[in-house]
Write a protein that holds these residues in place. Structure first.
Motif, PDB file in Angstrom:
ATOM      1  N   ASP A  99       0.826  -1.205   0.000  1.00 32.83           N
ATOM      2  CA  ASP A  99       0.000   0.000   0.000  1.00 32.83           C
ATOM      3  C   ASP A  99       0.864   1.260   0.000  1.00 32.83           C
ATOM      4  O   ASP A  99       0.412   2.327  -0.405  1.00 32.83           O
ATOM      5  CB  ASP A  99      -0.898   0.018   1.237  1.00 32.83           C
ATOM      6  N   VAL A 100       2.098   1.120   0.490  1.00 34.62           N
ATOM      7  CA  VAL A 100       3.044   2.232   0.583  1.00 34.62           C
ATOM      8  C   VAL A 100       4.427   1.715   0.182  1.00 34.62           C
ATOM      9  O   VAL A 100       4.790   0.583   0.518  1.00 34.62           O
ATOM     10  CB  VAL A 100       3.116   2.803   2.014  1.00 34.62           C
ATOM     11  N   VAL A 101       5.185   2.560  -0.512  1.00 38.49           N
ATOM     12  CA  VAL A 101       6.574   2.242  -0.833  1.00 38.49           C
ATOM     13  C   VAL A 101       7.468   3.238  -0.092  1.00 38.49           C
ATOM     14  O   VAL A 101       7.280   4.452  -0.206  1.00 38.49           O
ATOM     15  CB  VAL A 101       6.831   2.302  -2.346  1.00 38.49           C
ATOM     16  N   ARG A 115       9.587   4.363  -9.617  1.00 41.25           N
ATOM     17  CA  ARG A 115       8.836   4.278 -10.876  1.00 41.25           C
ATOM     18  C   ARG A 115       7.720   3.244 -10.763  1.00 41.25           C
ATOM     19  O   ARG A 115       6.594   3.481 -11.211  1.00 41.25           O
ATOM     20  CB  ARG A 115       9.779   3.919 -12.020  1.00 41.25           C
ATOM     21  N   TRP A 116       8.035   2.080 -10.159  1.00 45.35           N
ATOM     22  CA  TRP A 116       7.028   1.028 -10.006  1.00 45.35           C
ATOM     23  C   TRP A 116       5.855   1.537  -9.179  1.00 45.35           C
ATOM     24  O   TRP A 116       4.684   1.304  -9.510  1.00 45.35           O
ATOM     25  CB  TRP A 116       7.655  -0.194  -9.341  1.00 45.35           C
ATOM     26  N   ARG A 121       0.243   3.824  -8.790  1.00 50.53           N
ATOM     27  CA  ARG A 121      -0.473   4.916  -8.121  1.00 50.53           C
ATOM     28  C   ARG A 121      -0.471   4.731  -6.602  1.00 50.53           C
ATOM     29  O   ARG A 121      -1.493   4.852  -5.932  1.00 50.53           O
ATOM     30  CB  ARG A 121      -1.896   5.019  -8.669  1.00 50.53           C
ATOM     31  N   LEU A 122       0.700   4.462  -6.084  1.00 52.98           N
ATOM     32  CA  LEU A 122       0.876   4.282  -4.643  1.00 52.98           C
ATOM     33  C   LEU A 122       1.637   5.461  -4.045  1.00 52.98           C
ATOM     34  O   LEU A 122       2.471   6.068  -4.725  1.00 52.98           O
ATOM     35  CB  LEU A 122       1.662   2.998  -4.360  1.00 52.98           C
ATOM     36  N   PRO A 123       1.389   5.777  -2.790  1.00 51.11           N
ATOM     37  CA  PRO A 123       2.189   6.812  -2.136  1.00 51.11           C
ATOM     38  C   PRO A 123       3.635   6.338  -1.966  1.00 51.11           C
ATOM     39  O   PRO A 123       3.884   5.180  -1.646  1.00 51.11           O
ATOM     40  CB  PRO A 123       1.495   7.007  -0.788  1.00 51.11           C
ATOM     41  N   ALA A 386      -4.973   9.808   1.658  1.00 53.15           N
ATOM     42  CA  ALA A 386      -4.857  10.978   0.802  1.00 53.15           C
ATOM     43  C   ALA A 386      -4.720  10.584  -0.658  1.00 53.15           C
ATOM     44  O   ALA A 386      -5.301  11.210  -1.548  1.00 53.15           O
ATOM     45  CB  ALA A 386      -3.669  11.832   1.244  1.00 53.15           C
ATOM     46  N   THR A 387      -3.964   9.522  -0.914  1.00 51.31           N
ATOM     47  CA  THR A 387      -3.788   9.049  -2.294  1.00 51.31           C
ATOM     48  C   THR A 387      -5.094   8.506  -2.855  1.00 51.31           C
ATOM     49  O   THR A 387      -5.428   8.740  -4.022  1.00 51.31           O
ATOM     50  CB  THR A 387      -2.698   7.970  -2.341  1.00 51.31           C
TER      51      THR A 387
END
Length: 391
Positions: A99-101, A115-116, A121-123, A386-387
């Motif tokens: 869910d987060v990187v 980039r991944w 479309r992850l935060p 927020a994302t």
């Protein structure tokens, strides 16, 4: 703790990318392992770490560690360069579905992970552990600094948040154009391990140090960017001033042979860990840290927790920890003569050493690992929310 904050009520998943999670021991990867350990204890976050690995790691990794393709760095074979995100590592990441990187280094692996995450479309957040742009100054590559700063700005500027260990480093990042979305992820110290009671005069005697000797300690990897030239020059200046002292070096690294030739009277213990390291800190009479490359002075904080006064470079790594004239002295970076003068004052005044050591111990008490790690972990669900609203 059972705070399920991920989609569908499940624990949130965090993919952490590191250039060195555990194959060499340093302050940055110890902080990352502490962060992952806190996630595991809380239970509301599931971490998974992606990093180069070694067949001879410095310590066991905390949590699940996935190897990424890597090669040894020429000239610094103890470090490895992640080649990117592909093959089994990428397949594992896809299956983990974070869910987060969280990125911890602006290397090739960090760029590919960023980039991944954007494609999915992850935060994306990053923690800043080292002032990489300063490294060239120590290897006659100072002309690369401006280019390095531009590359770092490009890497950090569009991330959802970046985490600096001190307010001073946060100002550097904002004023340098790296990002305006900077928050503080400080560092803690293990007070059960590092404390004044570890002082051991018998151990000092075993090294050939008289009880009356004034012992200056240095702890760190023996690499040029740690300011070894300043350590050597300050020691030589003290000798010229007639200040009796013993220099005790804890650590090892590729610059050891050169450093030994510059401080032939110093005592070298090699790498120490755990109680042996804590004993060394507490057995110093003064701690010397001339480095300007760290974003946080883990070694400085550990010395303070052992009630040892600190003489350090007035740079972001130590200036937020050392209270100048209260728990130690902050000296202009690179000014070996000023370091020697500051050290000489402590050599001449045991009462000053004791008073500043006690002050440092009191300041170190404010740094607790669980509290500082929760400050980062609690940001993750807010960023996910927020994302989601932007989609």
């Amino acid at each position: 703790m059972d705070r399920h904050v991920g989609p569908g009520g499940r624990p949130l998943r965090v993919a952490l990318f590191s250039g060195n999670y555990n194959y060499v021991k340093d302050g940055a990867n110890q902080a990352l392992n502490r962060l992952v350990g806190r996630m595991l204890v809380r239970g509301d976050v599931i971490p998974r770490v992606y990093s180069p690995v070694s067949t001879t790691p410095a310590f066991p990794p905390t949590g699940d560690l996935v190897a990424v393709p890597s090669v040894a760095i020429p000239g610094r074979a103890e470090y490895r360069l992640g080649l990117g995100l592909f093959g089994a590592a990428r397949a594992d990441l896809e299956a983990f579905a974070p869910d987060v990187v969280h990125l911890s280094a602006p290397d090739l692996l960090g760029h590919r992970a960023k980039r991944w995450a954007r494609e999915h479309r992850l935060p994306v957040v990053a923690s800043v552990h080292t002032r990489f742009e300063t490294y060239g100054d120590y290897y006659r590559l100072g002309w690369l600094r401006e280019r390095a700063e531009r590359l770092l700005q490009r890497f950090y500027r569009d991330l959802d948040e970046i985490y600096a260990p001190t307010e001073g480093m946060a100002r550097v990042l904002v004023e340098g154009g790296f990002s305006e979305r900077v928050r503080i992820w400080s560092r803690g110290v293990d007070h059960a391990l590092f404390h004044p009671g570890r002082r051991d005069m018998a151990w000092r005697r075993s090294l050939g140090i008289d009880d009356s000797a004034f012992v200056i300690g240095f702890v760190g990897r023996l690499v040029l960017e740690k300011g070894l030239d300043v350590v050597a020059a300050a020691a030589q200046a003290l000798t010229a001033m007639g200040i009796s002292h013993r220099l005790l070096i804890v650590g090892d690294g590729p610059a050891r042979e050169r450093f030994v030739s510059e401080v032939p009277q110093a005592l070298f213990t090699g790498f120490l860990t755990g109680e042996a390291l804590a004993r060394a800190y507490a057995s110093f009479d003064l701690f010397l840290n001339p480095s300007i490359t760290e974003t946080f002075g883990n070694v400085t904080l550990e010395a303070m927790a052992c009630a040892v006064p600190v003489v350090a470079a007035d740079a972001v790594g130590s200036s937020s920890l050392v209270a100048d004239g209260v728990s130690g002295r902050l000296v202009p970076p690179g000014d070996a003569a000023a370091f020697a003068v500051a050290i000489a004052a402590y050599a001449a005044d045991p009462a000053l050493r004791a008073a500043h050591g006690r002050a440092g111990l009191a300041l170190a008490a404010n740094h607790e690992w669980d509290r500082v790690n929760d400050a980062v972990i609690d940001r993750y669900p807010l960023l996910v929310a927020a994302t989601s609203q932007k989609r």
